[in-house]
Write a protein that holds these residues in place. Structure first.
Motif, PDB file in Angstrom:
ATOM      1  N   ASP A  13     -10.616   3.260 -12.360  1.00 47.83           N
ATOM      2  CA  ASP A  13     -10.141   3.117 -10.992  1.00 47.83           C
ATOM      3  C   ASP A  13      -9.355   4.221 -10.942  1.00 47.83           C
ATOM      4  O   ASP A  13      -8.818   3.101 -11.067  1.00 47.83           O
ATOM      5  N   PRO A  59      -1.313   0.814  -5.382  1.00 54.09           N
ATOM      6  CA  PRO A  59      -2.751   0.826  -3.840  1.00 54.09           C
ATOM      7  C   PRO A  59      -2.907   1.458  -2.843  1.00 54.09           C
ATOM      8  O   PRO A  59      -1.691   1.991  -2.001  1.00 54.09           O
ATOM      9  N   THR A  60      -4.274   1.863  -2.280  1.00 55.11           N
ATOM     10  CA  THR A  60      -4.627   2.340  -1.056  1.00 55.11           C
ATOM     11  C   THR A  60      -5.239   1.823  -0.045  1.00 55.11           C
ATOM     12  O   THR A  60      -5.295   2.440   0.847  1.00 55.11           O
ATOM     13  N   THR A  61      -5.207   0.373  -0.471  1.00 57.92           N
ATOM     14  CA  THR A  61      -6.191  -0.257   0.378  1.00 57.92           C
ATOM     15  C   THR A  61      -5.707  -1.568   0.811  1.00 57.92           C
ATOM     16  O   THR A  61      -5.237  -2.159  -0.648  1.00 57.92           O
ATOM     17  N   LEU A  62      -5.469  -2.377   1.635  1.00 59.95           N
ATOM     18  CA  LEU A  62      -5.035  -4.078   1.207  1.00 59.95           C
ATOM     19  C   LEU A  62      -5.782  -4.973   0.408  1.00 59.95           C
ATOM     20  O   LEU A  62      -7.161  -4.097   0.312  1.00 59.95           O
ATOM     21  N   GLY A  63      -5.842  -5.497  -0.087  1.00 58.10           N
ATOM     22  CA  GLY A  63      -6.888  -7.229  -0.603  1.00 58.10           C
ATOM     23  C   GLY A  63      -7.058  -6.496  -2.316  1.00 58.10           C
ATOM     24  O   GLY A  63      -5.766  -5.900  -2.803  1.00 58.10           O
ATOM     25  N   VAL A 117       1.013  -1.176   0.069  1.00 55.77           N
ATOM     26  CA  VAL A 117       0.309   0.231   0.596  1.00 55.77           C
ATOM     27  C   VAL A 117       0.806   1.309  -0.225  1.00 55.77           C
ATOM     28  O   VAL A 117       1.954   1.824   0.923  1.00 55.77           O
ATOM     29  N   ASN A 168      -6.631   3.495  -7.626  1.00 51.74           N
ATOM     30  CA  ASN A 168      -5.324   2.320  -7.352  1.00 51.74           C
ATOM     31  C   ASN A 168      -5.038   2.087  -8.733  1.00 51.74           C
ATOM     32  O   ASN A 168      -3.750   2.008  -8.543  1.00 51.74           O
ATOM     33  N   LEU A 219      -7.880  -5.997  -5.676  1.00 54.65           N
ATOM     34  CA  LEU A 219      -8.634  -4.478  -6.765  1.00 54.65           C
ATOM     35  C   LEU A 219      -8.668  -5.114  -7.803  1.00 54.65           C
ATOM     36  O   LEU A 219      -7.615  -5.525  -8.249  1.00 54.65           O
TER      37      LEU A 219
END
Length: 222
Positions: A167, A196-200, A136, A170, A202
């Motif tokens: 999007d 990425p700005t977040t986990l998991g 991230v 990201n 995308l």
């Protein structure tokens, strides 16, 4: 008394044969021109014929089909020929058809039907991009979607639309295609990155078009 002899009635026959009456061009890339296909006019009369009046012959769809002819004003010996030569230069993808009529010394040709299929001038690959696992806040290395001129003739990318990921938080993209001229087989690219700005997992998609030719959907995963 005997029967009186009656001469057979005279009837006119065509001085020329015209063939073929259906032309099917090979699949041709948008912006490229096919090899010519002739419609042959043959003097079958047994005597020399001067083609003093040659009318028509232009395809109704003059945007995608064209012709040149070498018949006007020529004199054909018995069995000799001249030709209307047709070419196909598609301006769009998909099946295209048109017709044309011409006449030689007032003898109609009938209807000539011309068929062709326009194929994309460009190949676009890959259509799915999977980025490596990325921390991230970091940015991955760029991955290219390559646009290649598959048409066999030089193509200028005059109109390049879209390409930005839906999007944009990201994923990002940039390209070097607008306004360039690609020789046959040459390429340019849309380059995408993943931040990425977040986990998991995308995912996002994008669409773009080149000279009005849709690219389809590009899927980006990270």
């Amino acid at each position: 008394g005997g029967l009186a002899f009656q001469a057979p009635s005279a009837h006119a026959v065509d001085a020329f044969t015209i063939a073929p009456t259906t032309l099917t061009f090979p699949a041709t890339a948008v912006g490229a021109t096919s090899a010519g296909i002739p419609v042959t006019v043959t003097n079958v009369s047994g005597i020399s014929q001067s083609l003093t009046t040659v009318a028509g012959g232009v395809p109704f769809d003059a945007a995608n089909f064209s012709t040149v002819q070498n018949c006007a004003g020529v004199t054909l010996a018995p069995g000799a020929s001249c030709a209307f030569t047709y070419t196909f230069t598609p301006t769009t993808t998909g099946p295209l058809t048109t017709t044309t009529n011409f006449s030689i010394n007032g003898q109609p040709s009938g209807t000539i039907t011309l068929n062709g299929t326009g194929t994309p001038a460009f190949t676009i690959a890959p259509t799915t991009i999977t980025f490596p696992t990325t921390v991230v806040g970091d940015t991955s290395a760029g991955i290219d979607v390559t646009i290649t001129n598959a048409s066999g003739v030089s193509q200028t990318l005059a109109a390049v639309a879209g390409g930005a990921p839906i999007d944009t938080v990201n994923f990002s993209g940039f390209q070097n295609c607008v306004g360039v001229t690609l020789a046959p087989g040459a390429s340019c690219a849309f380059t995408y990155k993943f931040t990425p700005t977040t986990l998991g997992p995308l995912t996002t998609t994008t669409n773009f078009s080149i000279n009005g030719q849709a690219s389809g959907t590009i899927t980006l995963n990270g």
